[in-house]
Design a protein around this motif. Structure first.
Motif, PDB file in Angstrom:
ATOM      1  N   CYS A 116       7.029  16.341  -1.385  1.00 44.03           N
ATOM      2  CA  CYS A 116       7.151  14.544  -0.686  1.00 44.03           C
ATOM      3  C   CYS A 116       7.711  14.677   0.729  1.00 44.03           C
ATOM      4  O   CYS A 116       7.320  13.490   1.676  1.00 44.03           O
ATOM      5  CB  CYS A 116       7.514  13.831  -2.030  1.00 44.03           C
TER       6      CYS A 116
ATOM      7  N   ASP B 144       0.588  -0.903   0.125  1.00 49.91           N
ATOM      8  CA  ASP B 144       0.121   0.396  -0.066  1.00 49.91           C
ATOM      9  C   ASP B 144       0.740   1.566   0.162  1.00 49.91           C
ATOM     10  O   ASP B 144       0.525   2.770  -0.623  1.00 49.91           O
ATOM     11  CB  ASP B 144      -0.865   0.007   0.734  1.00 49.91           C
TER      12      ASP B 144
ATOM     13  N   GLN C 168       2.674   1.861  -3.726  1.00 50.21           N
ATOM     14  CA  GLN C 168       1.657   2.370  -4.268  1.00 50.21           C
ATOM     15  C   GLN C 168       0.842   3.194  -4.104  1.00 50.21           C
ATOM     16  O   GLN C 168       0.945   4.805  -4.787  1.00 50.21           O
ATOM     17  CB  GLN C 168       0.138   1.701  -4.339  1.00 50.21           C
ATOM     18  N   ARG C 169       0.558   4.597  -2.582  1.00 46.55           N
ATOM     19  CA  ARG C 169       1.018   5.766  -2.425  1.00 46.55           C
ATOM     20  C   ARG C 169       2.696   6.457  -2.811  1.00 46.55           C
ATOM     21  O   ARG C 169       1.707   7.724  -3.098  1.00 46.55           O
ATOM     22  CB  ARG C 169       0.318   5.765  -0.826  1.00 46.55           C
ATOM     23  N   ASP C 170       3.094   6.014  -2.579  1.00 48.22           N
ATOM     24  CA  ASP C 170       4.440   6.975  -3.162  1.00 48.22           C
ATOM     25  C   ASP C 170       4.209   7.130  -4.171  1.00 48.22           C
ATOM     26  O   ASP C 170       4.935   8.171  -4.969  1.00 48.22           O
ATOM     27  CB  ASP C 170       5.678   5.619  -2.678  1.00 48.22           C
ATOM     28  N   GLU C 171       3.609   5.916  -5.524  1.00 50.21           N
ATOM     29  CA  GLU C 171       3.883   6.076  -6.564  1.00 50.21           C
ATOM     30  C   GLU C 171       3.233   7.236  -7.456  1.00 50.21           C
ATOM     31  O   GLU C 171       3.589   8.058  -7.925  1.00 50.21           O
ATOM     32  CB  GLU C 171       3.709   4.997  -7.571  1.00 50.21           C
ATOM     33  N   GLN C 172       1.862   7.541  -6.104  1.00 48.74           N
ATOM     34  CA  GLN C 172       0.987   8.217  -6.663  1.00 48.74           C
ATOM     35  C   GLN C 172       1.555   9.561  -6.539  1.00 48.74           C
ATOM     36  O   GLN C 172       1.219  10.220  -7.285  1.00 48.74           O
ATOM     37  CB  GLN C 172      -0.113   8.033  -6.174  1.00 48.74           C
ATOM     38  N   LEU C 173       2.290   9.525  -5.185  1.00 45.94           N
ATOM     39  CA  LEU C 173       2.793  10.184  -4.775  1.00 45.94           C
ATOM     40  C   LEU C 173       3.823  11.376  -5.264  1.00 45.94           C
ATOM     41  O   LEU C 173       3.718  12.909  -6.085  1.00 45.94           O
ATOM     42  CB  LEU C 173       3.093  10.491  -3.938  1.00 45.94           C
ATOM     43  N   GLN C 174       4.820  10.771  -6.271  1.00 42.93           N
ATOM     44  CA  GLN C 174       5.845  10.619  -6.926  1.00 42.93           C
ATOM     45  C   GLN C 174       5.279  11.355  -7.890  1.00 42.93           C
ATOM     46  O   GLN C 174       6.284  12.743  -9.140  1.00 42.93           O
ATOM     47  CB  GLN C 174       7.016   9.735  -7.187  1.00 42.93           C
ATOM     48  N   ALA C 175       4.252  11.505  -8.449  1.00 42.04           N
ATOM     49  CA  ALA C 175       4.029  11.582 -10.400  1.00 42.04           C
ATOM     50  C   ALA C 175       2.893  12.849  -9.776  1.00 42.04           C
ATOM     51  O   ALA C 175       3.231  13.437 -10.805  1.00 42.04           O
ATOM     52  CB  ALA C 175       2.989  10.152 -10.784  1.00 42.04           C
ATOM     53  N   SER C 176       2.975  13.181  -8.545  1.00 40.36           N
ATOM     54  CA  SER C 176       1.795  14.755  -8.464  1.00 40.36           C
ATOM     55  C   SER C 176       2.339  15.661  -7.362  1.00 40.36           C
ATOM     56  O   SER C 176       1.823  16.256  -7.764  1.00 40.36           O
ATOM     57  CB  SER C 176       0.184  14.055  -8.040  1.00 40.36           C
TER      58      SER C 176
END
Length: 108
Positions: free
Chosen positions: A57, A40, A43-51
């Protein structure tokens, strides 16, 4: 450096060697729980890094860590109050505060 789930699980295992978690008698598989939490978070890190920017971050991670440490501290203090005779929990609380004032988090 981008690490996958298996590498993160291995690193978490190394961290827990120095500061083991107490799963007590909880009716769950420890490894499965670790895998679920790390999956989890990745997955959250990937979403945060993208936005968000790198600075945003870092701020989010620092604030999230502060919130978790505070929550953990409050839970620990509630357990102390339930488990300790009157007065001894207060002494442990003072010792804990002294550690934080010195900057000695004891691995927490």
């Amino acid at each position: 450096m981008k690490l996958g789930l298996e590498e993160m699980l291995q690193l978490l295992q190394e961290v827990e060697q120095g500061d083991p978690l107490d799963f007590a008698d909880l009716p769950m598989d420890e490894e499965r729980l670790r895998r679920l939490v790390l999956s989890d978070l990745l997955q959250r890190d990937e979403q945060l890094q993208a936005s968000a920017s790198a600075e945003e971050c870092q701020l989010i991670y620092l604030l999230s860590t502060a919130h978790l440490v505070l929550e953990n501290l409050l839970l620990h203090l509630q357990l102390l109050r339930l488990q300790q005779p009157e007065g001894s929990a207060a002494a442990q609380w003072q010792a804990l505060l002294s550690r934080f004032r010195r900057g000695d988090d004891g691995g927490a």
